[in-house]
Design a protein around this motif. Structure first.
Motif, PDB file in Angstrom:
ATOM      1  N   UNK A   1      51.808  17.762   0.742  1.00 45.29           N
ATOM      2  CA  UNK A   1      51.642  18.157   2.143  1.00 45.29           C
ATOM      3  C   UNK A   1      50.889  19.485   2.240  1.00 45.29           C
ATOM      4  N   UNK A   2      51.303  20.448   1.407  1.00 42.60           N
ATOM      5  CA  UNK A   2      50.677  21.771   1.457  1.00 42.60           C
ATOM      6  C   UNK A   2      49.199  21.684   1.086  1.00 42.60           C
ATOM      7  N   UNK A   3      48.878  20.895   0.032  1.00 39.77           N
ATOM      8  CA  UNK A   3      47.483  20.783  -0.399  1.00 39.77           C
ATOM      9  C   UNK A   3      46.630  20.107   0.667  1.00 39.77           C
ATOM     10  N   UNK A   4      47.134  19.033   1.248  1.00 43.14           N
ATOM     11  CA  UNK A   4      46.368  18.344   2.304  1.00 43.14           C
ATOM     12  C   UNK A   4      46.132  19.285   3.470  1.00 43.14           C
ATOM     13  N   UNK A   5      47.157  20.093   3.795  1.00 40.50           N
ATOM     14  CA  UNK A   5      47.016  21.041   4.884  1.00 40.50           C
ATOM     15  C   UNK A   5      45.973  22.098   4.576  1.00 40.50           C
ATOM     16  N   UNK A   6      46.011  22.637   3.345  1.00 35.95           N
ATOM     17  CA  UNK A   6      45.064  23.691   2.956  1.00 35.95           C
ATOM     18  C   UNK A   6      43.636  23.165   2.940  1.00 35.95           C
ATOM     19  N   UNK A   7      43.472  21.907   2.492  1.00 33.34           N
ATOM     20  CA  UNK A   7      42.125  21.340   2.406  1.00 33.34           C
ATOM     21  C   UNK A   7      41.670  20.755   3.737  1.00 33.34           C
ATOM     22  N   UNK A   8      42.553  20.794   4.742  1.00 34.68           N
ATOM     23  CA  UNK A   8      42.193  20.265   6.051  1.00 34.68           C
ATOM     24  C   UNK A   8      42.083  18.748   6.084  1.00 34.68           C
ATOM     25  N   UNK A   9      42.803  18.080   5.148  1.00 31.92           N
ATOM     26  CA  UNK A   9      42.800  16.607   5.165  1.00 31.92           C
ATOM     27  C   UNK A   9      43.908  16.130   6.091  1.00 31.92           C
ATOM     28  N   UNK A  10      43.538  15.294   7.072  1.00 30.57           N
ATOM     29  CA  UNK A  10      44.556  14.808   8.007  1.00 30.57           C
ATOM     30  C   UNK A  10      45.436  13.767   7.341  1.00 30.57           C
ATOM     31  N   UNK A  11      46.742  13.819   7.641  1.00 24.92           N
ATOM     32  CA  UNK A  11      47.655  12.828   7.076  1.00 24.92           C
ATOM     33  C   UNK A  11      47.328  11.453   7.639  1.00 24.92           C
ATOM     34  N   UNK A  12      47.351  10.442   6.767  1.00 23.95           N
ATOM     35  CA  UNK A  12      47.054   9.088   7.208  1.00 23.95           C
ATOM     36  C   UNK A  12      47.753   8.134   6.262  1.00 23.95           C
ATOM     37  N   UNK A  13      47.542   6.846   6.473  1.00 27.61           N
ATOM     38  CA  UNK A  13      48.113   5.855   5.562  1.00 27.61           C
ATOM     39  C   UNK A  13      47.555   6.056   4.154  1.00 27.61           C
TER      40      UNK A  13
ATOM     41  N   UNK B   1      58.179   2.036  -3.637  1.00 25.50           N
ATOM     42  CA  UNK B   1      57.372   2.548  -2.534  1.00 25.50           C
ATOM     43  C   UNK B   1      58.019   2.216  -1.186  1.00 25.50           C
ATOM     44  N   UNK B   2      58.479   0.980  -1.044  1.00 30.09           N
ATOM     45  CA  UNK B   2      59.058   0.536   0.235  1.00 30.09           C
ATOM     46  C   UNK B   2      60.275   1.384   0.596  1.00 30.09           C
ATOM     47  N   UNK B   3      61.003   1.843  -0.426  1.00 29.47           N
ATOM     48  CA  UNK B   3      62.251   2.562  -0.232  1.00 29.47           C
ATOM     49  C   UNK B   3      62.064   4.074  -0.305  1.00 29.47           C
ATOM     50  N   UNK B   4      60.826   4.526  -0.599  1.00 32.55           N
ATOM     51  CA  UNK B   4      60.642   5.956  -0.871  1.00 32.55           C
ATOM     52  C   UNK B   4      60.930   6.823   0.348  1.00 32.55           C
ATOM     53  N   UNK B   5      61.707   7.879   0.124  1.00 32.39           N
ATOM     54  CA  UNK B   5      61.978   8.837   1.184  1.00 32.39           C
ATOM     55  C   UNK B   5      61.359  10.204   0.891  1.00 32.39           C
ATOM     56  N   UNK B   6      61.584  10.783  -0.290  1.00 31.83           N
ATOM     57  CA  UNK B   6      61.173  12.183  -0.492  1.00 31.83           C
ATOM     58  C   UNK B   6      59.685  12.441  -0.267  1.00 31.83           C
ATOM     59  N   UNK B   7      58.815  11.502  -0.608  1.00 30.15           N
ATOM     60  CA  UNK B   7      57.384  11.713  -0.396  1.00 30.15           C
ATOM     61  C   UNK B   7      57.012  11.392   1.054  1.00 30.15           C
ATOM     62  N   UNK B   8      57.518  10.259   1.553  1.00 32.45           N
ATOM     63  CA  UNK B   8      57.193   9.866   2.930  1.00 32.45           C
ATOM     64  C   UNK B   8      57.668  10.905   3.940  1.00 32.45           C
ATOM     65  N   UNK B   9      58.803  11.541   3.629  1.00 33.15           N
ATOM     66  CA  UNK B   9      59.383  12.534   4.533  1.00 33.15           C
ATOM     67  C   UNK B   9      58.351  13.588   4.916  1.00 33.15           C
ATOM     68  N   UNK B  10      57.515  13.997   3.947  1.00 35.23           N
ATOM     69  CA  UNK B  10      56.522  15.031   4.205  1.00 35.23           C
ATOM     70  C   UNK B  10      55.173  14.459   4.633  1.00 35.23           C
ATOM     71  N   UNK B  11      54.839  13.250   4.141  1.00 35.06           N
ATOM     72  CA  UNK B  11      53.484  12.745   4.362  1.00 35.06           C
ATOM     73  C   UNK B  11      53.357  11.761   5.516  1.00 35.06           C
ATOM     74  N   UNK B  12      54.494  11.243   6.010  1.00 32.31           N
ATOM     75  CA  UNK B  12      54.397  10.305   7.131  1.00 32.31           C
ATOM     76  C   UNK B  12      54.432  11.093   8.427  1.00 32.31           C
ATOM     77  N   UNK B  13      53.417  10.934   9.265  1.00 27.30           N
ATOM     78  CA  UNK B  13      53.450  11.602  10.560  1.00 27.30           C
ATOM     79  C   UNK B  13      53.624  10.537  11.642  1.00 27.30           C
ATOM     80  N   UNK B  14      53.466  10.949  12.891  1.00 26.11           N
ATOM     81  CA  UNK B  14      53.771  10.058  14.005  1.00 26.11           C
ATOM     82  C   UNK B  14      52.947   8.765  13.953  1.00 26.11           C
ATOM     83  N   UNK B  15      51.698   8.855  13.442  1.00 25.11           N
ATOM     84  CA  UNK B  15      50.850   7.662  13.438  1.00 25.11           C
ATOM     85  C   UNK B  15      51.126   6.754  12.248  1.00 25.11           C
ATOM     86  N   UNK B  16      51.685   7.315  11.159  1.00 26.90           N
ATOM     87  CA  UNK B  16      51.959   6.482   9.992  1.00 26.90           C
ATOM     88  C   UNK B  16      53.449   6.491   9.671  1.00 26.90           C
ATOM     89  N   UNK B  17      54.276   6.197  10.677  1.00 24.18           N
ATOM     90  CA  UNK B  17      55.706   6.165  10.459  1.00 24.18           C
ATOM     91  C   UNK B  17      56.062   5.018   9.515  1.00 24.18           C
TER      92      UNK B  17
END
Lengths: 285, 269
Positions: B124-136, B204-220
């Protein structure tokens, strides 16, 4: 380059894409995490160890960490107590019972974490199974508060993580030489004595392996901790989440997650190394 | 006389704990299935009456179906990516005796040891620093890393069991490398591939710790959505979702068992 070394490195060619992906999306982010934790302010001003000092000088943060590690230790101990009898029965049974126990152990492993946690909300809730049973048996006068308590959370995590303990313990019991227990029996030892003096010491490596797996899994179980433990019990995973997403204090949340990672993996490696050095018994692999 | 009494007490204690343990393992799954057919509007157990109303309600809940579909797509993409990249890497690593191969193997296994929350936050921090928008796509990237260790271990184990003479034979009989890979190597490591795909998909289907930070409103994704629902209220629709997940997982297990003997693979881990 000699032809032999060329062909040896050519064999590694199919590894290159994954290595590149891991460098970009795994190594690099973790390096960045360490770097970010070294900034004094959320605006990335001034490099210092301020975030770590802030953690160490804050009794609340320290308590959150020790509570989390203690939770992992407690759950791991509870699964150990359940796993040994289960493994003893498994080893002593025929094919049908073995298949049944294997199925029961695999079942929670394959069910989603949220589903398993949800089941415990149903079991421990105000109108849940435990309360209904106790009220209808007349043992309790009023429904007890089970959900959102420490004990409820330990119970739920014990069930959820039990497979991680049962598999290594069963494996080491299967590798135990049956002649040893038969010899102890022939010499007149009671079954309880055989367990304590022969079985337990020799299968300790499996028990320690399971203990470490459950310890790490229970300490990091965000979903179960937040849903069964409730909002009043704050543990490291929810603390990190709140600092990162809620407060958006990136340096502090980075430091928190590194401290937590070091604490958990440090304990796992330390106990693992100690047990390899001092505990002898059947291989747990 | 005294010894048999001690033995009897021991057996009773072991039997009782085992019974409790087996009940504990089974109960939650059963409870979820039973409560999903409740006719009531609370999680009261036992249910006051029976109905399919929560399954019907689920079919009309777009806010749950959307994340479920996202989860399925992300899991499929992460499974394919980790199986292709991880499978290729496992093949290369298994045959190499170079020191760097051991280092890379340890690197590819490390997501299993590291608490995944630290990794999720770091992405999450790296994507934010590089200005990459969270997506699928960013989500798939994170999940792929988490799934790779399973592929490396399971495919790696299959490759170890593969007799290298078979490949030498095929090549010396004039088959091309690609033909040998398709007709000899691939069929022989199929079980490992199927099993690791099954486990990777569930992971992947059950993953929480990564999705918690990388899933935003559009990729719930589904687990995060269900968590958010349960944080707010004890919604009975979650029981219906759980029922569907349990049944689909069992169906998937049966399929994977037929094609790849998954239980043996997981049991031998």
């Amino acid at each position: 380059m000699t032809p032999a070394s060329t062909s040896a490195s050519r064999q590694l060619l199919p590894v290159v894409p994954l290595a590149a992906l891991f460098f970009a999306a795994f190594v690099l982010p973790l390096v960045a995490l360490v770097a970010i934790s070294l900034f004094r302010t959320p605006q990335f001003a001034e490099l210092s160890l301020a975030q770590y000092l802030r953690f160490l000088s804050d009794p609340f943060s320290i308590k959150v960490l020790t509570d989390t590690l203690w939770l992992g230790a407690e759950v791991a101990l509870a699964t150990l107590i359940l796993a040994y009898p289960l493994a003893l029965v498994y080893v002593a049974s025929g094919p049908f019972m073995r298949t049944l126990i294997t199925f029961l152990i695999m079942l929670p492993l394959l069910t989603s974490t949220v589903v398993r946690t949800f089941a415990w909300i149903v079991i421990l809730g105000r109108d849940g199974i435990v309360n209904s049973a106790m009220l209808s048996l007349g043992l309790w006068q009023a429904p007890a508060r089970l959900l959102y308590t420490w004990e409820g959370m330990v119970l739920a995590l014990t069930q959820i993580q039990l497979p991680l303990m049962a598999l290594p313990v069963i494996n080491s019991l299967l590798r135990l030489d049956g002649n040893l227990t038969r010899a102890a029996e022939g010499l007149g030892a009671s079954r309880a004595r055989i367990f304590i003096t022969v079985i337990l010491p020799l299968t300790l490596p499996g028990a320690i392996a399971g203990w470490l797996l459950v310890f790490a899994a229970a300490a990091t179980a965000f979903i179960t901790q937040t849903l069964v433990g409730g909002g009043r019990i704050i543990l490291m995973p929810s603390y990190i989440y709140q600092q990162a997403v809620g407060v958006q204090d990136w340096p502090f949340s980075a430091a928190l997650s590194l401290i937590f990672t070091l604490a958990v993996t440090g304990i796992v490696f330390a106990i693992g190394a100690l047990s390899r050095r001092y505990v002898r018994g059947v291989d747990a692999a | 006389m005294q010894r048999s009494l001690v033995d009897r007490i021991y057996s009773t204690v072991v039997g009782a704990i085992t019974g409790f343990g087996m009940l504990l393992l089974l109960a939650p799954t059963l409870v979820v299935l039973v409560i999903s057919f409740t006719g009531g509007i609370t999680l009261k157990f036992p249910p006051p009456n029976w109905s399919l109303r929560w399954y019907v309600e689920l079919l009309q809940s777009q806010e749950i179906i959307e994340p479920a579909l996202t989860s399925l797509k992300v899991a499929a993409a992460a499974t394919i990516l980790s199986a292709v990249l991880g499978g290729a890497a496992a093949l290369g690593l298994a045959r190499s005796r170079l020191k760097i191969a051991r280092v890379l193997d340890a690197l590819f296994m490390s997501p299993m040891v590291l608490p995944a929350m630290a990794f999720g936050l770091s992405l999450l921090l790296v994507f934010n620093l590089l200005g990459i928008r969270l997506s699928a796509a960013t989500l798939v990237l994170g999940h792929t890393i988490i799934c790779v260790p399973f592929v490396i271990r399971m495919v790696g184990a299959s490759v170890q069991q593969l007799n290298p003479v078979l490949i030498t034979c095929s090549l010396s009989l004039g088959a091309s490398r690609w033909y040998t890979f398709r007709r000899v190597t691939l069929p022989l490591i199929r079980r490992g591939i199927v099993a690791s795909c099954f486990v990777a998909f569930l992971t992947s289907f059950d993953n929480v710790p990564v999705s918690l930070f990388l899933a935003d409103a559009r990729t719930e994704v589904l687990p995060i959505k269900l968590w958010a629902i349960l944080e707010g209220s004890l919604d009975v629709r979650v029981a219906a979702v759980s029922g569907v997940i349990v049944l689909l997982t069992l169906a998937g297990l049966v399929c994977a068992e037929i094609f790849g003997g998954v239980s043996r693979q997981i049991g031998s881990r």
